[in-house]
Design a protein around this motif. Structure first.
Motif, short mmCIF file in Angstrom:
data_model
loop_
_atom_site.label_atom_id
_atom_site.label_comp_id
_atom_site.label_asym_id
_atom_site.label_seq_id
_atom_site.Cartn_x
_atom_site.Cartn_y
_atom_site.Cartn_z
N ASP A 341 -109.52 65.13 -25.48
CA ASP A 341 -108.21 65.35 -26.49
C ASP A 341 -108.03 64.44 -28.00
O ASP A 341 -107.90 65.03 -28.83
N PHE A 344 -110.34 66.52 -30.72
CA PHE A 344 -109.86 66.90 -31.27
C PHE A 344 -108.66 66.43 -32.17
O PHE A 344 -108.42 67.26 -33.32
N LYS A 345 -107.69 65.53 -31.94
CA LYS A 345 -107.36 64.50 -32.50
C LYS A 345 -107.32 63.67 -34.37
O LYS A 345 -107.26 63.55 -35.07
N TRP A 378 -105.12 73.12 -27.92
CA TRP A 378 -105.30 72.19 -29.00
C TRP A 378 -105.30 72.45 -30.08
O TRP A 378 -104.61 71.46 -31.02
N LYS A 381 -101.79 72.21 -31.08
CA LYS A 381 -100.60 71.03 -30.71
C LYS A 381 -101.27 69.93 -32.13
O LYS A 381 -99.77 69.57 -32.02
N TYR A 382 -102.09 70.17 -32.28
CA TYR A 382 -102.43 68.81 -33.85
C TYR A 382 -102.17 69.37 -34.84
O TYR A 382 -102.91 68.53 -36.27
N LEU A 410 -101.14 66.69 -21.31
CA LEU A 410 -101.82 67.56 -22.40
C LEU A 410 -100.26 67.97 -22.47
O LEU A 410 -99.75 68.32 -23.43
N SER A 414 -97.62 67.46 -26.49
CA SER A 414 -97.76 68.86 -26.56
C SER A 414 -96.26 68.88 -27.80
O SER A 414 -96.11 69.69 -28.24
#
Length: 417
Positions: A341, A344-345, A378, A381-382, A410, A414
């Motif tokens: 995670d 991706f962040k 993902w 989400k970001y 997760l 989100s």
């Protein structure tokens, strides 16, 4: 019956006629020939060439200076039959390690001026003279037929095979004398026309010539349009160096491009071999390494030369969204969800690879690949991906049917974003 594939360039009508006569001669001697002149109307030539190289017992390369230029990527146009065939050939050599399958046949020029750089040192036959009228050509064609029929020629030797060592030594010595003479004449003429100052500039420019610098495609085209007269000596020396670098880069691009096409056709063994060859040839970025590590991670290709962890590390050091996502999916495979995670962040919205990554993993999603659902969730989400019909949780829910160990965190994160 032995099957051969004929690789040649369409230099001129005369050359094409000679190649056709060569084909007919082989057929008269019970050799099955795959030749593009026999291709059916409407048949895709790339498929014809790939099948011809793959299914033949031997590939006969009809060498000319133009063939070499095309094979080495030295012409302005990067595409074309010879370029494509040579990309397939180098991949075939690397994958199957069958050096003897590919035989150079000299039609025009000299061995030095007509042999692609990857084939230098391979033993070939000289058919520059008429097969019917020349005794030397008859002897050469007989040697070829012996090999095609399963008998190795009596005078096979290794090393730089086309020219005996004694002859090479004499030629090298003679060439050195000619070069020295030309340099002396050039210096005298330059000194007479422009004076001593220019000669000093030449020496300084040569000492400052950068080594290992890469030139972009647009820069090369722009510089090559300028007349040599308009260039300073420093610019001229740089352009010559960059020209050589540019040619090699096009060859590597062809390897990677063909590898991607073969991957999309599910020919994973060939695609992986082409990516490995691109790395060996000196891929300056990490495109080939990214693609190879992606395939190894997904168990689509097994490499005997590269470890997945080493490739992932090199790709991450170079940066880029693709390397981060690919590494994140590796972490998922070892159940490191929090670290995945975080990958991706850490991707930035300005990353130029974002759009390409979205297209790639959306393609996997469209093929009902669970990995596509997870990655799109993902990215959504970001804030890297927009979807008016689904939320990140929707994608995660689809992915959880396959990734049973996916943590509930997760979903909650989100939903709050």
């Amino acid at each position: 019956m032995t099957t051969v594939f004929i690789s040649y360039s369409w230099d001129s009508d005369f050359h094409k006629k000679r190649v056709k006569e060569f084909v007919e001669y082989l057929r008269k001697h019970q050799i099955k020939v795959i030749f593009d002149g026999d291709a059916r109307l409407g048949e895709p030539l790339p498929d014809f060439m790939e099948k011809g190289v793959r299914d033949s017992d031997y590939v006969l390369m009809c060498l000319t200076p133009i063939y070499k230029k095309k094979a080495d990527g030295r012409l302005n146009k990067e595409s074309g039959g010879v370029v494509y065939e040579n990309t397939i050939i180098t991949g075939e050599i690397y994958r199957r390690n069958n050096q003897y399958k590919f035989i150079p046949v000299l039609f025009e020029g000299t061995w030095e001026l007509s042999t692609p750089y990857w084939a230098i040192g391979k033993l070939g036959v000289d058919l520059r003279e008429n097969i019917v009228k020349s005794e030397a050509a008859k002897s050469e064609i007989e040697r070829l037929l012996k090999t095609l029929n399963g008998k190795m020629p009596d005078d096979v030797f290794f090393g730089s095979c086309q020219i005996p060592d004694e002859e090479k030594a004499k030629k090298k010595k003679s060439n050195k004398r000619i070069i020295v003479f030309i340099i002396i004449i050039a210096v005298v003429i330059v000194a007479a026309l422009f004076g001593v100052d220019l000669i000093k500039k030449v020496i300084v420019a040569k000492e400052n010539t950068p080594v290992g610098t890469y030139i972009s495609e647009s820069d090369f085209v722009e510089k090559s349009v300028k007349s040599d007269i308009d260039l300073s000596m420093e610019e001229l020396l740089n352009t010559i160096w960059e020209d050589s670098n540019y040619i090699r880069s096009q060859y590597i691009k062809n390897l990677i491009g063909t590898g991607i096409r073969r991957y999309n056709r599910k020919d994973f063994s060939c695609a992986g071999a082409l990516f490995e060859q691109a790395i060996i040839e000196g891929d300056e970025g990490v495109t080939a390494k990214n693609n190879l590590s992606f395939m190894i991670r997904r168990q689509e290709y097994k490499s005997e030369n590269y470890e997945l962890e080493d490739l992932l590390k090199q790709c991450r050091e170079n940066g880029g969204a693709f390397a981060s996502i690919n590494y994140a999916m590796y972490l998922v495979s070892v159940n490191e969800w929090e670290e995945a995670d975080l990958q991706f962040k850490m991707i930035t919205s300005s990353d130029p690879e974002i759009k390409e990554c979205i297209d790639w993993w959306k393609g996997l999603y469209d093929q009902n690949e669970p990995e596509g659902s997870l990655v799109l969730g993902w990215l959504l989400k970001y804030g890297f991906y927009e979807d008016k019909e689904k939320t990140a949780s929707d994608y995660f829910e689809e992915a959880k049917q396959y990734y049973e160990d996916m943590p509930d965190s997760l979903y909650s994160e989100s939903d709050s974003d």
